[in-house]
Design a protein around this motif. Structure first.
Motif, mmCIF file in Angstrom:
data_model
loop_
_atom_site.group_PDB
_atom_site.id
_atom_site.type_symbol
_atom_site.label_atom_id
_atom_site.label_comp_id
_atom_site.label_asym_id
_atom_site.label_seq_id
_atom_site.Cartn_x
_atom_site.Cartn_y
_atom_site.Cartn_z
ATOM 1 N N UNK A 224 0.829 -1.203 0.000
ATOM 2 C CA UNK A 224 0.000 0.000 0.000
ATOM 3 C C UNK A 224 0.867 1.260 0.000
ATOM 4 N N UNK A 225 1.923 1.257 0.846
ATOM 5 C CA UNK A 225 2.810 2.422 0.881
ATOM 6 C C UNK A 225 3.510 2.628 -0.458
ATOM 7 N N UNK A 226 3.931 1.514 -1.063
ATOM 8 C CA UNK A 226 4.596 1.632 -2.366
ATOM 9 C C UNK A 226 3.625 2.164 -3.417
ATOM 10 N N UNK A 227 2.379 1.651 -3.361
ATOM 11 C CA UNK A 227 1.387 2.139 -4.316
ATOM 12 C C UNK A 227 1.081 3.614 -4.121
ATOM 13 N N UNK A 228 0.944 4.027 -2.827
ATOM 14 C CA UNK A 228 0.680 5.441 -2.554
ATOM 15 C C UNK A 228 1.851 6.312 -2.992
ATOM 16 N N UNK A 229 3.082 5.809 -2.715
ATOM 17 C CA UNK A 229 4.262 6.578 -3.122
ATOM 18 C C UNK A 229 4.335 6.717 -4.638
ATOM 19 N N UNK A 230 4.061 5.639 -5.344
ATOM 20 C CA UNK A 230 4.074 5.712 -6.801
ATOM 21 C C UNK A 230 2.978 6.637 -7.319
ATOM 22 N N UNK A 231 1.800 6.576 -6.631
ATOM 23 C CA UNK A 231 0.715 7.474 -7.047
ATOM 24 C C UNK A 231 1.099 8.936 -6.812
ATOM 25 N N UNK A 232 1.732 9.212 -5.640
ATOM 26 C CA UNK A 232 2.171 10.588 -5.374
ATOM 27 C C UNK A 232 3.213 11.044 -6.395
ATOM 28 N N UNK A 233 4.120 10.128 -6.719
ATOM 29 C CA UNK A 233 5.152 10.475 -7.706
ATOM 30 C C UNK A 233 4.514 10.785 -9.054
ATOM 31 N N UNK A 234 3.560 9.925 -9.451
ATOM 32 C CA UNK A 234 2.885 10.155 -10.731
ATOM 33 C C UNK A 234 2.117 11.471 -10.713
ATOM 34 N N UNK A 235 1.445 11.729 -9.564
ATOM 35 C CA UNK A 235 0.685 12.979 -9.458
ATOM 36 C C UNK A 235 1.612 14.187 -9.519
ATOM 37 N N UNK A 236 2.732 14.119 -8.752
ATOM 38 C CA UNK A 236 3.676 15.254 -8.782
ATOM 39 C C UNK A 236 4.277 15.432 -10.169
ATOM 40 N N UNK A 237 4.577 14.300 -10.837
ATOM 41 C CA UNK A 237 5.100 14.411 -12.194
ATOM 42 C C UNK A 237 4.069 15.039 -13.127
ATOM 43 N N UNK A 238 2.778 14.650 -12.927
ATOM 44 C CA UNK A 238 1.732 15.251 -13.750
ATOM 45 C C UNK A 238 1.579 16.731 -13.479
ATOM 46 N N UNK A 239 1.616 17.084 -12.166
ATOM 47 C CA UNK A 239 1.508 18.507 -11.834
ATOM 48 C C UNK A 239 2.703 19.292 -12.378
#
Length: 320
Positions: free
Chosen positions: A202-217
């Protein structure tokens, strides 16, 4: 006459008995030990064999097949003073019929007793848990001890297997409780590992999601910045183009005015226009300011026009 006829019969009977005693058949995988006058003479191998009646006799018969021998159960005491009921089975084979006949009065009993004493000695050097874990080592040790002693008996001990190791009921209950606790421990460990892995995932998934979101932003910000930059460039280019157009229009207007001045009557038209604007400017000044600047002679409109024309011609306006 009766004696004459009975003599051949007696001879025939004697020959039959002699022939019966003189020949014997040895089955396959067996060996017969022959004694002559009570002393070992030879060993008969499988097949039809000849004996001297009344001199030779078959003293022992041995099977050369592998023989399983059940060892009676016995109580052994381990190194940590725990009683174990142990029984096993021995597999042996007669390799030397002569030694098997004369090396021991009963090699079967000898092997059985030696197996029991050796087993007690081996188990006495081990703790309870080791007896269950090292059954193969126990078997090998017993076989080695039996085989070394059985050489003089004409017997080859092939293997020894423990059939049962039975501790007391109290030990069994404590072992069962220990096994149950160990299983519960493994179950809890496995469950905690599963929860831990789930949290990691779950932490890895959340971290990857945050990374993807920050990259998108970041990409959106870059795109927006590039868009703003392009818009500013376009706006600046538009303003520059507008200024160029205004300047070109102003230049054209000036050229038109200059052309008009050079035409006949143009100078008079300019004088008239300047006079009108001069008068209009004084009118606005009177409306927008409390201070009013007036010429010395207000009625002298010609003086005003002359002052305006002197401005157009680049001269200092005359004092009026």
């Amino acid at each position: 006459m009766e004696i004459f006829f009975s003599l051949p019969i007696l001879i025939f009977i004697a020959i039959a008995v002699f022939g019966f005693k003189a020949f014997t058949v040895v089955p396959q995988q067996e060996a017969y030990v022959v004694e002559r006058w009570g002393r070992y003479y030879k060993t008969l191998t499988p097949g039809l064999r000849w004996l001297v009646p009344f001199m030779d006799r078959i003293a022992y018969k041995h099977t050369l097949k592998e023989i399983p021998l059940d060892v009676p159960s016995q109580v052994c005491i381990t190194r940590d003073n725990t009683q174990l009921t142990v029984d096993g089975i021995i597999y042996f084979q007669v390799t030397d019929p002569q030694l098997a006949s004369y090396g021991s009065s009963n090699y079967v009993i000898a092997i059985t007793q030696l197996a029991q004493t050796t087993l007690r000695s081996v188990i006495g050097r081990m703790e309870l848990d080791k007896t269950f874990e090292e059954r193969d080592d126990i078997n090998r040790t017993v076989v080695a001890a039996l085989d070394e002693a059985a050489i003089s008996w004409g017997v080859k001990v092939l293997r020894y297997e423990i059939k049962d190791l039975v501790p007391p009921q109290e030990i069994l209950r404590s072992m069962q409780a220990q096994i149950t606790a160990e299983r519960e421990k493994r179950a809890r460990i496995a469950q905690s590992e599963g929860v831990r892995q789930e949290q990691i995932n779950l932490a890895s998934g959340q971290r990857e999601a945050d990374i993807k979101q920050s990259e998108g932003e970041a990409q959106a910000a870059v795109n927006e910045s590039q868009g703003n930059k392009v818009a500013q460039i376009n706006r600046a280019e538009g303003e520059a183009q507008a200024l160029r157009l205004v300047a070109a229009a102003t230049a054209d207007a000036i050229r038109v005015v200059a052309e008009a001045i050079r035409t006949p009557g143009g100078n008079e038209a300019v004088n008239l226009k300047v006079a009108e604007q001069y008068v209009e400017a004084f009118g606005k000044l009177a409306k927008e300011s409390n201070t009013l600047i007036m010429p010395a002679n207000v009625a002298d409109i010609g003086g005003l026009v002359s002052a305006g024309m002197s401005i157009v011609k680049g001269q200092t306006p005359p004092k009026v």
